[in-house]
Design a protein around this motif. Structure first.
Motif, short mmCIF file in Angstrom:
data_model
loop_
_atom_site.label_atom_id
_atom_site.label_comp_id
_atom_site.label_asym_id
_atom_site.label_seq_id
_atom_site.Cartn_x
_atom_site.Cartn_y
_atom_site.Cartn_z
N GLU A 57 53.57 42.34 43.22
CA GLU A 57 55.49 41.43 43.02
C GLU A 57 56.23 41.56 44.44
O GLU A 57 56.92 40.34 44.53
N LEU A 58 56.40 42.16 45.41
CA LEU A 58 57.39 43.09 45.90
C LEU A 58 57.16 41.56 46.83
O LEU A 58 57.98 40.95 47.10
N THR A 59 55.90 41.65 47.29
CA THR A 59 54.79 40.81 48.46
C THR A 59 54.98 39.53 47.95
O THR A 59 54.91 38.56 49.42
N ALA A 60 54.84 39.35 47.05
CA ALA A 60 54.76 37.51 46.15
C ALA A 60 56.20 37.54 46.46
O ALA A 60 56.25 36.52 46.78
N ARG A 61 57.21 38.02 45.75
CA ARG A 61 58.56 37.14 45.86
C ARG A 61 59.00 37.42 47.47
O ARG A 61 59.62 36.53 48.00
N LEU A 62 58.24 37.99 48.35
CA LEU A 62 58.76 38.23 49.94
C LEU A 62 57.87 36.90 50.52
O LEU A 62 58.58 36.66 51.47
N PHE A 115 69.51 36.55 51.71
CA PHE A 115 68.06 36.48 52.19
C PHE A 115 68.55 38.09 53.44
O PHE A 115 67.21 38.57 53.51
N VAL A 116 69.34 38.74 53.13
CA VAL A 116 69.75 39.30 53.68
C VAL A 116 68.94 40.77 53.25
O VAL A 116 68.07 41.56 53.91
N VAL A 117 68.67 40.78 51.81
CA VAL A 117 67.73 41.48 50.77
C VAL A 117 66.17 41.56 51.64
O VAL A 117 65.25 42.14 51.70
N VAL A 118 66.13 39.47 51.68
CA VAL A 118 65.26 39.33 51.82
C VAL A 118 63.88 40.12 53.31
O VAL A 118 63.30 40.56 53.34
N LEU A 119 65.20 39.94 54.31
CA LEU A 119 65.16 39.73 55.48
C LEU A 119 64.68 41.98 55.83
O LEU A 119 64.08 41.96 56.55
N THR A 120 65.39 41.85 55.13
CA THR A 120 65.57 43.91 54.75
C THR A 120 63.86 44.24 54.54
O THR A 120 63.40 45.21 55.68
N ASP A 157 56.64 33.75 48.92
CA ASP A 157 57.53 33.04 48.82
C ASP A 157 58.95 33.10 47.63
O ASP A 157 59.00 33.03 46.70
N PRO A 158 60.44 33.03 48.85
CA PRO A 158 61.27 33.34 47.94
C PRO A 158 61.78 32.21 47.53
O PRO A 158 61.31 30.71 48.01
N GLN A 159 62.41 32.54 45.95
CA GLN A 159 63.17 31.55 45.89
C GLN A 159 63.90 30.70 46.72
O GLN A 159 64.77 31.57 47.31
N HIS A 160 64.80 29.38 45.89
CA HIS A 160 65.41 28.57 47.34
C HIS A 160 66.51 28.97 47.17
O HIS A 160 67.07 29.60 48.59
N ASN A 161 67.86 30.10 46.58
CA ASN A 161 68.33 30.76 46.98
C ASN A 161 68.52 31.51 47.23
O ASN A 161 69.47 32.53 47.65
N ASP A 162 67.76 32.46 47.23
CA ASP A 162 67.14 33.28 48.29
C ASP A 162 66.77 33.13 49.71
O ASP A 162 67.51 34.24 50.55
N VAL A 163 67.14 31.86 49.62
CA VAL A 163 67.02 31.22 51.16
C VAL A 163 68.34 31.22 51.57
O VAL A 163 68.74 31.26 52.70
N SER A 164 68.76 30.24 50.77
CA SER A 164 69.88 29.20 50.62
C SER A 164 71.63 30.48 51.13
O SER A 164 72.11 30.11 51.13
#
Length: 179
Positions: A76-81, A95-100, A83-90
């Motif tokens: 699940e973690l790998t899948a979310r990373l 985005f800090v959490v995704v990038l971490t 293909d993050p949701q739009h607001n996870d990128v915007s």
């Protein structure tokens, strides 16, 4: 984002709830502290979903639990990373959490696809304040505080775009240039 941070930190190894809370708080900063009333329900949801396990640790006093990510949690973690949701990128904080945790995605190409999405978002024209559908330039704003906000945003955006381009350009030239 909290669930992503929980899974990300647990992917590094088992943790007690209080240690997990400390790490999440360090990641999200003082502006967005995580409370027990937010953290522990998220842990319970992830446990019920089979994405993590809570194991009681023997000892004197009240029960202490060690949290461990499951194989399903890693997936699940790998899948979310990937293909993050739009607001996870915007949203910068999200985005800090995704990038971490983005380096947990095994494919550099997939990591870079996420970086390209963020760069594309940052290159879209935007402004906090508009004047009849026209973005306002910081230099034209008379309010000292709004002008400051626009100047901060401009500098931050330029720095982030430069870093993103350097990482992506280094990949294109075979890693000869270092980001």
């Amino acid at each position: 984002m909290l669930e992503l941070a929980i899974l990300g930190f647990l992917s590094e190894g088992p943790l007690h709830g209080y240690e997990l809370k400390r790490r999440v708080t360090q990641l999200t900063g003082y502006a967005k502290p995580v409370s027990d009333g937010t953290l522990y329900p998220a842990i319970k949801r992830l446990d019920r979903s089979g994405l993590l396990e809570r194991r009681s640790e023997p000892g004197a006093g009240p029960a202490r639990y060690v949290l461990t990510i499951t194989d399903a949690g890693r997936d699940e973690l790998t899948a979310r990373l990937r293909d993050p949701q739009h607001n996870d990128v915007s949203d910068f904080s999200r985005f800090v959490v995704v990038l971490t945790f983005l380096s947990l995605v095994p494919s550099v190409e997939e990591q870079h696809a996420v970086l390209r999405r963020r760069l594309h978002f940052l290159e879209e024209p935007a402004s906090f304040f508009y004047d009849e559908d026209r973005a306002v330039k910081a230099e034209d704003v008379t309010d000292v505080y709004r002008r400051g906000l626009l100047l901060f945003a401009r500098k931050t955006s330029r720095a982030e775009r430069a870093w993103l381009r350097s990482v992506l350009d280094a990949a294109e030239d075979g890693g000869r240039s270092k980001p």
